[in-house]
Design a protein around this motif. Sequence first.
Motif, mmCIF file in Angstrom:
data_model
loop_
_atom_site.group_PDB
_atom_site.id
_atom_site.type_symbol
_atom_site.label_atom_id
_atom_site.label_comp_id
_atom_site.label_asym_id
_atom_site.label_seq_id
_atom_site.Cartn_x
_atom_site.Cartn_y
_atom_site.Cartn_z
ATOM 1 N N LEU A 102 0.825 -1.200 0.000
ATOM 2 C CA LEU A 102 0.000 0.000 0.000
ATOM 3 C C LEU A 102 0.862 1.254 0.000
ATOM 4 O O LEU A 102 0.591 2.224 -0.744
ATOM 5 C CB LEU A 102 -0.922 -0.021 1.225
ATOM 6 C CG LEU A 102 -1.927 1.127 1.368
ATOM 7 C CD1 LEU A 102 -2.850 1.204 0.155
ATOM 8 C CD2 LEU A 102 -2.740 0.967 2.650
ATOM 9 N N ASP A 103 1.917 1.244 0.799
ATOM 10 C CA ASP A 103 2.836 2.389 0.825
ATOM 11 C C ASP A 103 3.489 2.593 -0.544
ATOM 12 O O ASP A 103 3.672 3.738 -1.011
ATOM 13 C CB ASP A 103 3.920 2.169 1.883
ATOM 14 C CG ASP A 103 3.360 2.248 3.294
ATOM 15 O OD1 ASP A 103 2.280 2.828 3.464
ATOM 16 O OD2 ASP A 103 4.008 1.711 4.213
ATOM 17 N N LYS A 104 3.819 1.490 -1.176
ATOM 18 C CA LYS A 104 4.447 1.559 -2.491
ATOM 19 C C LYS A 104 3.484 2.142 -3.526
ATOM 20 O O LYS A 104 3.864 2.967 -4.364
ATOM 21 C CB LYS A 104 4.899 0.163 -2.914
ATOM 22 C CG LYS A 104 5.578 0.115 -4.267
ATOM 23 C CD LYS A 104 5.957 -1.311 -4.608
ATOM 24 C CE LYS A 104 6.559 -1.381 -6.021
ATOM 25 N NZ LYS A 104 6.859 -2.780 -6.416
ATOM 26 N N LEU A 105 2.206 1.710 -3.469
ATOM 27 C CA LEU A 105 1.204 2.206 -4.425
ATOM 28 C C LEU A 105 0.959 3.700 -4.257
ATOM 29 O O LEU A 105 0.696 4.411 -5.237
ATOM 30 C CB LEU A 105 -0.112 1.438 -4.255
ATOM 31 C CG LEU A 105 -0.133 -0.006 -4.747
ATOM 32 C CD1 LEU A 105 -1.467 -0.661 -4.421
ATOM 33 C CD2 LEU A 105 0.124 -0.067 -6.258
ATOM 34 N N MET A 106 1.024 4.162 -3.031
ATOM 35 C CA MET A 106 0.834 5.597 -2.795
ATOM 36 C C MET A 106 1.889 6.430 -3.520
ATOM 37 O O MET A 106 1.643 7.582 -3.881
ATOM 38 C CB MET A 106 0.880 5.893 -1.289
ATOM 39 C CG MET A 106 -0.344 5.406 -0.537
ATOM 40 S SD MET A 106 -0.239 5.746 1.237
ATOM 41 C CE MET A 106 -1.808 5.116 1.806
ATOM 42 N N LEU A 107 3.069 5.838 -3.709
ATOM 43 C CA LEU A 107 4.157 6.539 -4.386
ATOM 44 C C LEU A 107 4.145 6.337 -5.893
ATOM 45 O O LEU A 107 4.606 7.204 -6.643
ATOM 46 C CB LEU A 107 5.509 6.059 -3.823
ATOM 47 C CG LEU A 107 5.767 6.330 -2.332
ATOM 48 C CD1 LEU A 107 7.069 5.672 -1.904
ATOM 49 C CD2 LEU A 107 5.814 7.834 -2.056
ATOM 50 N N THR A 108 3.616 5.187 -6.338
ATOM 51 C CA THR A 108 3.742 4.849 -7.767
ATOM 52 C C THR A 108 2.419 4.728 -8.512
ATOM 53 O O THR A 108 2.348 5.057 -9.696
ATOM 54 C CB THR A 108 4.502 3.522 -7.913
ATOM 55 O OG1 THR A 108 3.789 2.490 -7.235
ATOM 56 C CG2 THR A 108 5.901 3.633 -7.325
ATOM 57 N N ARG A 109 1.347 4.229 -7.854
ATOM 58 C CA ARG A 109 0.068 4.002 -8.543
ATOM 59 C C ARG A 109 -1.079 4.468 -7.654
ATOM 60 O O ARG A 109 -1.812 3.678 -7.078
ATOM 61 C CB ARG A 109 -0.100 2.511 -8.860
ATOM 62 C CG ARG A 109 0.892 1.938 -9.859
ATOM 63 C CD ARG A 109 0.619 2.484 -11.269
ATOM 64 N NE ARG A 109 -0.740 2.181 -11.723
ATOM 65 C CZ ARG A 109 -1.062 1.032 -12.300
ATOM 66 N NH1 ARG A 109 -0.143 0.101 -12.510
ATOM 67 N NH2 ARG A 109 -2.304 0.828 -12.697
ATOM 68 N N SER A 110 -1.235 5.747 -7.535
ATOM 69 C CA SER A 110 -2.264 6.299 -6.655
ATOM 70 C C SER A 110 -3.669 5.887 -7.071
ATOM 71 O O SER A 110 -4.586 5.865 -6.253
ATOM 72 C CB SER A 110 -2.157 7.834 -6.624
ATOM 73 O OG SER A 110 -2.308 8.366 -7.944
ATOM 74 N N ASP A 111 -3.860 5.515 -8.356
ATOM 75 C CA ASP A 111 -5.187 5.118 -8.826
ATOM 76 C C ASP A 111 -5.630 3.771 -8.249
ATOM 77 O O ASP A 111 -6.821 3.448 -8.272
ATOM 78 C CB ASP A 111 -5.202 5.042 -10.356
ATOM 79 C CG ASP A 111 -4.148 4.077 -10.885
ATOM 80 O OD1 ASP A 111 -2.983 4.175 -10.450
ATOM 81 O OD2 ASP A 111 -4.491 3.208 -11.714
ATOM 82 N N ARG A 112 -4.708 3.022 -7.724
ATOM 83 C CA ARG A 112 -5.036 1.695 -7.178
ATOM 84 C C ARG A 112 -5.052 1.674 -5.645
ATOM 85 O O ARG A 112 -5.256 0.633 -5.033
ATOM 86 C CB ARG A 112 -4.037 0.670 -7.691
ATOM 87 C CG ARG A 112 -4.110 0.466 -9.213
ATOM 88 C CD ARG A 112 -3.125 -0.574 -9.670
ATOM 89 N NE ARG A 112 -3.336 -1.848 -9.013
ATOM 90 C CZ ARG A 112 -2.522 -2.906 -9.144
ATOM 91 N NH1 ARG A 112 -1.446 -2.814 -9.926
ATOM 92 N NH2 ARG A 112 -2.784 -4.035 -8.518
ATOM 93 N N VAL A 113 -4.823 2.838 -5.039
ATOM 94 C CA VAL A 113 -4.751 2.912 -3.583
ATOM 95 C C VAL A 113 -6.077 2.543 -2.924
ATOM 96 O O VAL A 113 -6.115 1.815 -1.929
ATOM 97 C CB VAL A 113 -4.300 4.314 -3.141
ATOM 98 C CG1 VAL A 113 -4.469 4.469 -1.623
ATOM 99 C CG2 VAL A 113 -2.844 4.561 -3.523
ATOM 100 N N GLY A 114 -7.196 3.022 -3.482
ATOM 101 C CA GLY A 114 -8.512 2.766 -2.887
ATOM 102 C C GLY A 114 -8.820 1.279 -2.777
ATOM 103 O O GLY A 114 -9.250 0.793 -1.723
ATOM 104 N N GLU A 115 -8.576 0.563 -3.878
ATOM 105 C CA GLU A 115 -8.808 -0.886 -3.883
ATOM 106 C C GLU A 115 -7.896 -1.591 -2.884
ATOM 107 O O GLU A 115 -8.320 -2.503 -2.164
ATOM 108 C CB GLU A 115 -8.578 -1.433 -5.287
ATOM 109 C CG GLU A 115 -8.805 -2.926 -5.422
ATOM 110 C CD GLU A 115 -8.503 -3.433 -6.822
ATOM 111 O OE1 GLU A 115 -8.451 -4.669 -6.987
ATOM 112 O OE2 GLU A 115 -8.308 -2.618 -7.734
ATOM 113 N N ALA A 116 -6.632 -1.158 -2.833
ATOM 114 C CA ALA A 116 -5.667 -1.774 -1.924
ATOM 115 C C ALA A 116 -6.047 -1.515 -0.462
ATOM 116 O O ALA A 116 -5.862 -2.381 0.407
ATOM 117 C CB ALA A 116 -4.262 -1.237 -2.213
#
Length: 244
Positions: A156-170
């Motif tokens: 989740l921390d990684k997605l916040m930095l690289t793929r913010s569009d997938r943060v909600g699902e994660a």
Amino acid sequence: MIVLTDLQDVQSRVSDVVLGKEKPVEESNPDYEKLKHYIFELENHLAEAQKHAYRLVKRHRELGQSLSDFGKAAKLLGACEADGLGKALTELGAKSETLSIRLQKEAHQLLMNFEEPLKDYVRAVQSIKATIAERANAFRQQCELAETMKLKEINLDKLMLTRSDRVGEAEIEYRELKEDSEEAARRFESIVRLMNEEIVRFQDQKMIDMGRAFHEFAKGQARLANNIADAWRSLLPKLEACFT
């Protein structure tokens, strides 16, 4: 770089658990290990005691049947003889048959008051062993979910930095996993509490039940030995009279 290393480390541990490559997670509690060792050893010794108790019951029954057969043969032999010898042999046969009945009764008492309580004790220990296995599974599941949560958290921390569009699902997946993890922790704590209560009941009852069982065993054996000795002793003067 640190986040990536942690992610790879957690991924590796989770994969090992899933694939069965990693040694199963177990509690590292000295007191609990001592308790498990005691229960496993107790089961072995009880099973051995119960096996020999069964042999004692069987021996009493076989001896009783042998005395009955001998008694019949002695009475038939006595019928062939005249005077004192025939009478003595007949009484010998009658005593043997009487003792046979006593041995059969004692075998039944031994079964009900000694072997059966040992069986119940073995079943109680096996119940505790089943709880130990359930506790181990609950602990393992709790640890595996905790490891998976770490993985999800790092991801989740990684997605916040690289793929913010997938943060909600994660985040949804993380919350669901957190609920599962908390439920697993509650289940483990519940099993530990119930097991502690079961152990206390077992230890309290053990002293009473086993003390009673061994007391009944010793009392029965003493009673049987006295009955046998008295029966043969009462016959000795009549047998001696045949040879004087």
